[in-house]
Design a protein around this motif. Sequence first.
Motif, short mmCIF file in Angstrom:
data_model
loop_
_atom_site.label_atom_id
_atom_site.label_comp_id
_atom_site.label_asym_id
_atom_site.label_seq_id
_atom_site.Cartn_x
_atom_site.Cartn_y
_atom_site.Cartn_z
N ILE A 6 8.16 -0.64 -14.68
CA ILE A 6 7.53 -0.36 -13.44
C ILE A 6 8.58 0.28 -12.52
O ILE A 6 9.46 -0.20 -12.26
CB ILE A 6 6.79 -1.70 -12.74
N ARG A 7 8.49 1.67 -12.10
CA ARG A 7 9.30 2.36 -11.44
C ARG A 7 8.41 3.00 -10.10
O ARG A 7 7.50 3.07 -10.23
CB ARG A 7 10.30 2.95 -12.25
N THR A 8 9.32 3.63 -9.44
CA THR A 8 8.70 4.74 -8.47
C THR A 8 8.35 5.96 -9.20
O THR A 8 8.97 6.28 -10.02
CB THR A 8 9.82 5.11 -7.31
N PHE A 9 7.21 6.26 -9.01
CA PHE A 9 6.71 7.50 -9.64
C PHE A 9 6.20 8.72 -8.64
O PHE A 9 5.61 8.10 -7.56
CB PHE A 9 5.57 7.40 -10.70
N GLY A 10 6.40 9.67 -8.85
CA GLY A 10 5.85 10.93 -7.90
C GLY A 10 4.44 10.91 -8.27
O GLY A 10 4.08 10.59 -9.39
N ARG A 11 3.60 11.31 -7.13
CA ARG A 11 2.26 11.10 -7.67
C ARG A 11 1.67 12.19 -8.54
O ARG A 11 0.90 11.65 -9.55
CB ARG A 11 1.27 11.15 -6.22
N SER A 12 1.98 13.10 -8.64
CA SER A 12 1.76 14.42 -9.62
C SER A 12 2.43 13.66 -10.94
O SER A 12 1.53 13.93 -11.91
CB SER A 12 2.09 15.56 -9.29
N GLU A 13 3.60 13.22 -11.11
CA GLU A 13 4.13 12.85 -12.26
C GLU A 13 3.18 11.67 -13.08
O GLU A 13 2.96 11.78 -13.92
CB GLU A 13 5.60 12.26 -12.15
N ARG A 50 4.71 11.41 -1.13
CA ARG A 50 4.24 11.81 -2.53
C ARG A 50 4.88 10.91 -3.59
O ARG A 50 4.91 11.32 -4.69
CB ARG A 50 5.12 13.20 -2.49
N THR A 51 5.00 9.64 -3.37
CA THR A 51 5.42 8.84 -4.37
C THR A 51 4.62 7.39 -4.25
O THR A 51 4.20 7.20 -3.17
CB THR A 51 7.03 8.24 -3.95
N PHE A 52 4.94 6.62 -5.48
CA PHE A 52 4.10 5.29 -5.37
C PHE A 52 5.29 4.61 -5.60
O PHE A 52 5.87 4.77 -6.59
CB PHE A 52 3.06 5.30 -6.72
N THR A 53 5.35 3.15 -4.87
CA THR A 53 6.37 2.42 -5.15
C THR A 53 6.08 1.88 -6.50
O THR A 53 4.89 1.65 -7.06
CB THR A 53 6.14 1.41 -4.08
N PRO A 54 7.03 0.72 -6.89
CA PRO A 54 6.84 0.18 -8.18
C PRO A 54 5.53 -0.87 -8.03
O PRO A 54 4.86 -1.09 -8.96
CB PRO A 54 8.17 -0.66 -8.22
N ALA A 55 5.49 -1.64 -6.64
CA ALA A 55 4.24 -2.50 -6.67
C ALA A 55 3.02 -1.57 -6.58
O ALA A 55 2.02 -2.21 -7.16
CB ALA A 55 4.50 -3.11 -5.03
N GLU A 56 3.01 -0.47 -6.13
CA GLU A 56 1.64 0.44 -6.18
C GLU A 56 1.45 0.57 -7.70
O GLU A 56 0.15 0.67 -8.07
CB GLU A 56 1.88 1.58 -5.26
N VAL A 57 2.54 1.11 -8.59
CA VAL A 57 2.19 1.23 -9.62
C VAL A 57 1.74 0.27 -10.60
O VAL A 57 0.89 0.27 -11.50
CB VAL A 57 3.46 1.84 -10.37
N GLN A 58 2.19 -0.93 -10.36
CA GLN A 58 1.79 -2.18 -11.07
C GLN A 58 0.34 -2.54 -10.40
O GLN A 58 -0.71 -2.62 -11.60
CB GLN A 58 2.66 -3.34 -10.56
N LEU A 59 -0.15 -2.13 -9.38
CA LEU A 59 -1.61 -2.27 -8.90
C LEU A 59 -2.35 -1.37 -9.61
O LEU A 59 -3.50 -1.61 -10.28
CB LEU A 59 -1.76 -2.05 -7.43
N ILE A 60 -1.83 0.09 -9.75
CA ILE A 60 -2.64 0.87 -10.40
C ILE A 60 -2.78 0.74 -12.01
O ILE A 60 -3.90 0.84 -12.53
CB ILE A 60 -1.89 2.44 -10.16
N TYR A 61 -1.64 0.04 -12.48
CA TYR A 61 -1.83 -0.11 -14.03
C TYR A 61 -2.90 -1.39 -14.25
O TYR A 61 -3.64 -1.49 -15.38
CB TYR A 61 -0.48 -0.63 -14.47
N ALA A 62 -2.72 -2.11 -13.23
CA ALA A 62 -3.47 -3.50 -13.33
C ALA A 62 -5.31 -2.90 -13.18
O ALA A 62 -6.07 -3.68 -13.93
CB ALA A 62 -3.29 -4.48 -12.23
N GLU A 63 -5.56 -1.93 -12.35
CA GLU A 63 -6.70 -1.63 -12.14
C GLU A 63 -7.31 -0.64 -13.15
O GLU A 63 -8.45 -0.79 -13.38
CB GLU A 63 -7.08 -1.18 -10.64
N LEU A 64 -6.38 0.42 -13.64
CA LEU A 64 -6.77 1.43 -14.42
C LEU A 64 -6.40 1.21 -15.94
O LEU A 64 -6.60 2.18 -16.63
CB LEU A 64 -6.38 2.82 -14.05
#
Length: 67
Positions: A6-13, A50-64
Amino acid sequence: MIEKTIRTFGRSELAQYYFPKLKPMSAWEKFKEWLVVNPRLRSLAALTRRTFTPAEVQLIYAELGEP
């Protein structure tokens, strides 16, 4: 599938991992639609950065699920 780290991602990435056949802006627009309809993710669609933090990415993964 994205690497397990889990890392920081650009939103489009990140959006392009979910929609690999779309161009970056189109992928982001489609991904944003998914965020808006999910109550737990809705606030992420409204972010101005324009980025998602690792915590936000983890939440996205948990939901989607991971792309």
